[in-house]
Write an enzyme that holds these catalytic residues in place. Structure first.
Site, short mmCIF file in Angstrom:
data_model
loop_
_atom_site.label_atom_id
_atom_site.label_comp_id
_atom_site.label_asym_id
_atom_site.label_seq_id
_atom_site.Cartn_x
_atom_site.Cartn_y
_atom_site.Cartn_z
N SER A 71 -30.69 -16.48 37.80
CA SER A 71 -31.52 -16.90 38.69
C SER A 71 -30.84 -17.96 39.49
O SER A 71 -29.75 -17.73 40.08
CB SER A 71 -32.59 -17.40 38.07
OG SER A 71 -33.85 -17.45 38.97
N ASP B 247 -37.07 -6.51 39.71
CA ASP B 247 -36.92 -8.00 39.87
C ASP B 247 -37.04 -8.52 41.07
O ASP B 247 -36.16 -7.96 42.16
CB ASP B 247 -35.58 -8.36 39.18
CG ASP B 247 -35.40 -9.99 38.94
OD1 ASP B 247 -36.11 -10.57 39.79
OD2 ASP B 247 -34.57 -10.44 38.27
N HIS C 261 -37.98 -10.39 35.71
CA HIS C 261 -37.08 -11.23 35.97
C HIS C 261 -36.67 -12.12 34.61
O HIS C 261 -35.69 -12.58 34.47
CB HIS C 261 -37.48 -12.23 37.05
CG HIS C 261 -36.33 -13.32 37.48
ND1 HIS C 261 -35.12 -12.89 37.94
CD2 HIS C 261 -36.30 -14.62 37.34
CE1 HIS C 261 -34.32 -14.01 38.28
NE2 HIS C 261 -35.11 -15.09 37.68
#
Length: 221
Positions: free
Chosen positions: A120, A186, A198
């Site tokens: 991320s 995602d 995610h």
């Protein structure tokens, strides 16, 4: 950075409610090294937004899998020391920490290879550290003379994809030894609408796949 169904910041704030509740590795995230103080491989990984300090919900399983795929080699890990804030303003500082750690260890341990990674916002940390410009911040980049020491780059849920870029094609130095993983739906990397996607990189087996890829790059197989 605005997605079709809202903002990335809003989504990550929701995701942090899950990720933040999972304990990461304490302190720097480093594991014991060999008696000389230098490992064969050092994994430098940046956690995602809102996660507790440490390797995080994705980095932990990735490192464990990599160790299992490198029998006979000593593998240590370092959790990038940065805020990983929900506002997405700390990736630049994270890249600087990643860069300085790699540079320091490389100077002390001439035979140590590196595997870089992130999840991320941590993937953005990695992007910046290897010299790919993003809109999520600026930070120090790993000196080009150390690029040969980086065996592999593995990221999960990389926001860079929302700009139409990917490490394998955006980086001349690292592209050939990089692998990105993006779960179907995602919103952080695929422009999808499934926020739960995610959070699935460890449970879906993608961290294991990434570790196999990285191990192959380390061993040259």
């Amino acid at each position: 950075m605005v997605l079709k169904n809202g903002t990335l910041i809003t989504f990550l704030a929701m995701a942090a409610g899950v990720a933040g509740g999972v304990s990461g590795c304490p302190g720097s995230g480093s594991t014991p090294t060999t008696p000389t103080g230098c490992a064969d491989v050092e994994v430098v990984f940046a956690r995602g937004s809102g996660e507790l300090p440490g390797l995080g919900i994705t980095g932990g399983p990735f490192v464990s899998s990599l160790k299992a795929n490198l029998p006979g080699k000593t593998v240590t890990s370092y959790a990038v020391n940065y805020a990983a804030d929900i506002a997405q303003t700390s990736a630049g500082a994270g890249a600087t920490d990643m860069t300085r750690h790699v540079t320091s260890v490389a100077a002390k341990c001439p035979n140590t290879d590196f595997v870089l990674g992130g999840y991320s916002q941590g993937a953005s940390v990695t992007d910046i550290a290897i010299g790919i410009p993003t809109l999520l911040g600026r930070g120090e980049t790993i000196p080009t003379n150390l690029a040969p020491r980086v065996a592999a780059v593995v990221v999960f849920g990389n926001p860079l994809a929302l700009y139409g870029q990917h490490i394998p094609t955006a980086s001349k130095l690292y592209g050939s030894k990089a692998r990105e993983y993006c779960a179907l739906g995602d919103p952080v990397c695929a422009g999808g609408v499934n926020g739960a996607a995610h959070l699935t990189y460890a449970s879906s087996g993608m961290t294991t796949q990434g570790a196999v890829f990285a191990a192959g790059k380390v061993t040259g197989t």
